[in-house]
Design a protein around this motif. Structure first.
Motif, PDB file in Angstrom:
ATOM      1  N   LEU A  98       0.845  -1.198   0.000  1.00 14.72           N
ATOM      2  CA  LEU A  98       0.000   0.000   0.000  1.00 14.72           C
ATOM      3  C   LEU A  98       0.881   1.248   0.000  1.00 14.72           C
ATOM      4  CD1 LEU A  98      -2.723  -0.898   2.665  1.00 14.72           C
ATOM      5  CD2 LEU A  98      -3.039  -0.796   0.196  1.00 14.72           C
ATOM      6  N   TYR A  99       1.913   1.220   0.848  1.00 13.85           N
ATOM      7  CA  TYR A  99       2.822   2.362   0.946  1.00 13.85           C
ATOM      8  C   TYR A  99       3.658   2.509  -0.321  1.00 13.85           C
ATOM      9  CZ  TYR A  99       1.842   3.161   5.904  1.00 13.85           C
ATOM     10  OH  TYR A  99       1.239   3.471   7.096  1.00 13.85           O
ATOM     11  N   VAL A 100       4.056   1.369  -0.909  1.00 15.31           N
ATOM     12  CA  VAL A 100       4.865   1.427  -2.136  1.00 15.31           C
ATOM     13  C   VAL A 100       4.022   2.045  -3.261  1.00 15.31           C
ATOM     14  CG1 VAL A 100       6.274   0.104  -3.762  1.00 15.31           C
ATOM     15  CG2 VAL A 100       6.123  -0.633  -1.376  1.00 15.31           C
ATOM     16  N   THR A 101       2.744   1.644  -3.300  1.00 16.59           N
ATOM     17  CA  THR A 101       1.849   2.125  -4.357  1.00 16.59           C
ATOM     18  C   THR A 101       1.646   3.635  -4.261  1.00 16.59           C
ATOM     19  OG1 THR A 101       0.705   0.002  -4.222  1.00 16.59           O
ATOM     20  CG2 THR A 101      -0.406   1.726  -5.438  1.00 16.59           C
ATOM     21  N   SER A 102       1.357   4.126  -3.065  1.00 19.65           N
ATOM     22  CA  SER A 102       1.134   5.566  -2.928  1.00 19.65           C
ATOM     23  C   SER A 102       2.446   6.326  -3.120  1.00 19.65           C
ATOM     24  CB  SER A 102       0.500   5.896  -1.572  1.00 19.65           C
ATOM     25  OG  SER A 102       1.316   5.452  -0.514  1.00 19.65           O
ATOM     26  N   GLY A 103       3.547   5.749  -2.632  1.00 20.60           N
ATOM     27  CA  GLY A 103       4.861   6.378  -2.772  1.00 20.60           C
ATOM     28  C   GLY A 103       5.294   6.480  -4.226  1.00 20.60           C
ATOM     29  N   CYS A 104       4.914   5.504  -5.036  1.00 17.45           N
ATOM     30  CA  CYS A 104       5.223   5.533  -6.474  1.00 17.45           C
ATOM     31  C   CYS A 104       4.204   6.363  -7.246  1.00 17.45           C
ATOM     32  CB  CYS A 104       5.259   4.120  -7.052  1.00 17.45           C
ATOM     33  SG  CYS A 104       6.723   3.193  -6.590  1.00 17.45           S
TER      34      CYS A 104
END
Lengths: 411, 184
Positions: A98-104
């Motif tokens: 979830l964090y990787v998705t929003s961070g990207c």
């Protein structure tokens, strides 16, 4: 220019089916999902559309929710439209990504069927699964019924992919109460939904040579996404995510309004959905399907002359602090209803947010918290009446005896 | 108009399907609907309940149904197994699959007030469909017992749901049940 309201067909759809139908109409390129419980009918129905050739979506059946979101993230990074669905333990397993998705800044859209977290094992509704992800950088929208589920999934693609936002977006629907309940849903013609969602617009960014290139993984114009980013720039990137969230507030309203012009349906201003609050002295605040039952209770109280109102938070991230403050400015006693709990905390998460938001309110309203409905425990009208009764008492005495309470539980 | 119906069946008898067909029939009449089952462990033969709400106006309520206007019992053995009249108001209607008369059902349940309808749904289903699936016979009986949804709309919902041959047999079933239902 005022648009004419589109001709719509009424169908009996469950919340799950409403999601699948909205995704079908939204021209989604890639859907990746793990098909076993806590997964719901959403991807089952959608895989039927794929099987029948009704959509040209690439459907990737993966081995876990962690992989489902990773596949969506990777696909989204190439500039296509993606969707997945999950809930409960499945969403918990996605946590890292979830964090990787929003961070990207990958605008993945996900439907969350809100189910309790284990243990004990439970498949029914509460909001623990998505509340724990409120800090993950995703836009969060909670819906009240199957109709709003359909409407919100369509809007979610526009919100997430807006070049000014580029944030993944979750649409939350209550397990069983919405997900497995057949309701009357007005659906739009395919071409109108297509036109509304449009094709994904890719913003331009500067590449390593200072040249403007589309922000997507493309061998012709290579860019790097999600690399090592230490104390030199990480903080700036996080700050940009926060800026995007702040911009999202206005955009959610605009997109909601634009959709309302086509359908004739609006849910407050898109961020908050107030009900009979204009002259209310007491009000409850909640998320999701409980708001429907609470509206019925408010109507009953109003018929008796009680100045009661209700506020449903539709957007939880970004949190509509200004709207909440404004709409509650004359309310004197407030009950915040939480369908999840933060163990050991001073009340549930919605309580924290609302009470903190109203700290500076000129009226200094009295605020009480009710944790309710964990693991699918029903929230009948009688219990909501109890809450309003307590609010009337608080209004009279100007005092909250016990700020954090549990309701509908054996104690 | 606002009506709440509770369907009592056993796992595999189609109580949820009955609830759905009833709701979909009401959609054909321009009504607002909700249809939901009570989810627990899903086992063949275990008692279960399903619910339908039908209204002229959009339905806001999203809680369980505690005081239904109509209770429908798809399996006669449930009369003794579960509280089928729980929350049923004085003017409520009880619809039972049984060979017995409404008076006999009333006596068995020690029931006063309310209206009781009976239909030998299992016999009709076995005779026409060849299987003891009683949900459509009960739909036909409910159409007769309460004027919420017409028999024609139920027929339409059945035709949309099932393949032609099965639909035709079920339409025959609802018509027989509608005609043969008894009340007192």
């Amino acid at each position: 220019m005022k648009m004419a309201i589109a001709k719509q067909e009424v169908r009996a759809l469950s919340g799950d089916e409403a999601v699948a139908y909205a995704v079908k109409q939204s021209d989604v390129d890639v859907v990746a999902a793990y098909p076993i419980t806590p997964q719901t009918i959403i991807v089952e129905r959608f895989s039927e559309y794929v099987h029948n050739g009704e959509v040209d979506t690439e459907f990737i059946c993966v081995e876990s929710e962690h992989s489902a979101l990773t596949a969506c993230l990777a696909a989204s990074a190439t500039g296509v439209r993606t969707f997945t669905a999950s809930g409960s333990a499945g969403l918990a397993l996605m946590h890292e990504i979830l964090y990787v998705t929003s961070g990207c800044r990958a605008p993945v859209v996900m439907a969350i069927v809100n189910r309790a977290l284990s243990a004990p094992i439970n498949i029914h509704c509460d909001h623990a699964d998505s509340m724990v992800e409120r800090d993950a950088g995703w836009i969060q929208i909670y819906v009240e019924n199957s109709q709003e589920t359909y409407d919100s999934v369509i809007q979610a693609f526009r919100i997430a992919e807006d070049p000014d936002i580029l944030l993944p977006t979750m649409v939350m629907l209550d397990a069983f109460v919405i997900s497995h309940t057949l309701e009357s849903v007005k659906v739009l013609p395919d071409d109108i939904v297509r036109k509304f969602v449009g094709t994904r617009q890719i913003p331009l960014v500067k590449n390593h040579e200072g040249k403007l290139v589309p922000f997507k993984l493309d061998p012709e114009n290579p860019v790097t996404m999600g690399p090592l980013d230490l104390y030199d720039y990480y903080f700036e990137h996080k700050r940009q995510q926060e800026d995007a969230m702040q911009r999202a507030s206005q955009k959610i309203k605009q997109i909601h309004d634009e959709y309302g012009e086509i359908t004739g349906r609006r849910y407050g201003n898109g961020l908050i959905n107030p009900y009979r609050l204009e002259d209310a002295e007491i009000a409850a605040i909640c998320l999701g399907s409980t708001a429907g039952t609470a509206k019925t209770v408010v109507d009953q109280l109003r018929a008796k002359g009680v100045k009661a109102g209700l506020l449903r938070l539709r957007a939880y991230r970004p949190f509509p602090a200004q709207d909440v403050t404004k709409v509650l400015e004359n309310v004197k006693a407030i009950a915040v209803m939480d369908r999840s709990h933060s163990f050991g905390a001073y009340g549930g998460p919605v309580f924290h947010e609302v009470r903190h938001t109203l700290y500076d309110a000129a009226t200094h309203p009295q605020i009480v918290n009710y944790v309710y409905g964990l693991g699918g425990r029903d929230m009948p009208q009688t219990l909501i009446h109890e809450i309003y009764k307590e609010l009337q008492k608080i209004l009279e005495t100007k005092r909250v005896k016990k700020p954090v309470r549990f309701i509908g539980v054996r104690e | 108009m606002f009506q709440e119906v509770r369907w009592h069946g056993r796992g595999g008898q189609g109580a949820w399907t009955a609830s759905e067909l009833f709701a979909k029939a009401a959609v054909h009449e321009g009504k607002y609907i909700q249809s939901f089952p009570e989810f627990g462990p899903e086992r063949m033969g275990a008692p279960l309940r399903a619910f339908t709400r039908i209204s002229d106006k959009p339905i806001n309520l999203h809680c369980a149904i505690y005081t239904p206007n109509v209770a429908v019992v798809l399996d006669p053995t449930l009369l003794k197994a579960v509280p089928v009249t729980e929350g049923l108001p004085e003017d409520g209607i009880l619809v039972v699959n049984t060979r017995e008369s409404p008076a006999e059902v009333r006596k068995q349940l020690n029931l006063t007030g309310r209206k009781v309808w009976t239909i030998p749904a299992t016999d009709i289903a076995v005779k026409i469909i060849g299987k003891p699936i009683t949900n459509t016979a009960m739909l036909g009986t409910v159409a007769r017992a309460v004027s919420i949804v017409s028999l024609e709309s139920i027929e339409k919902a059945i035709k949309e749901r099932f393949p032609l041959k099965i639909a035709e047999k079920n339409v025959q079933v609802i018509k027989i049940a509608y005609k043969e239902a008894k009340s007192e």
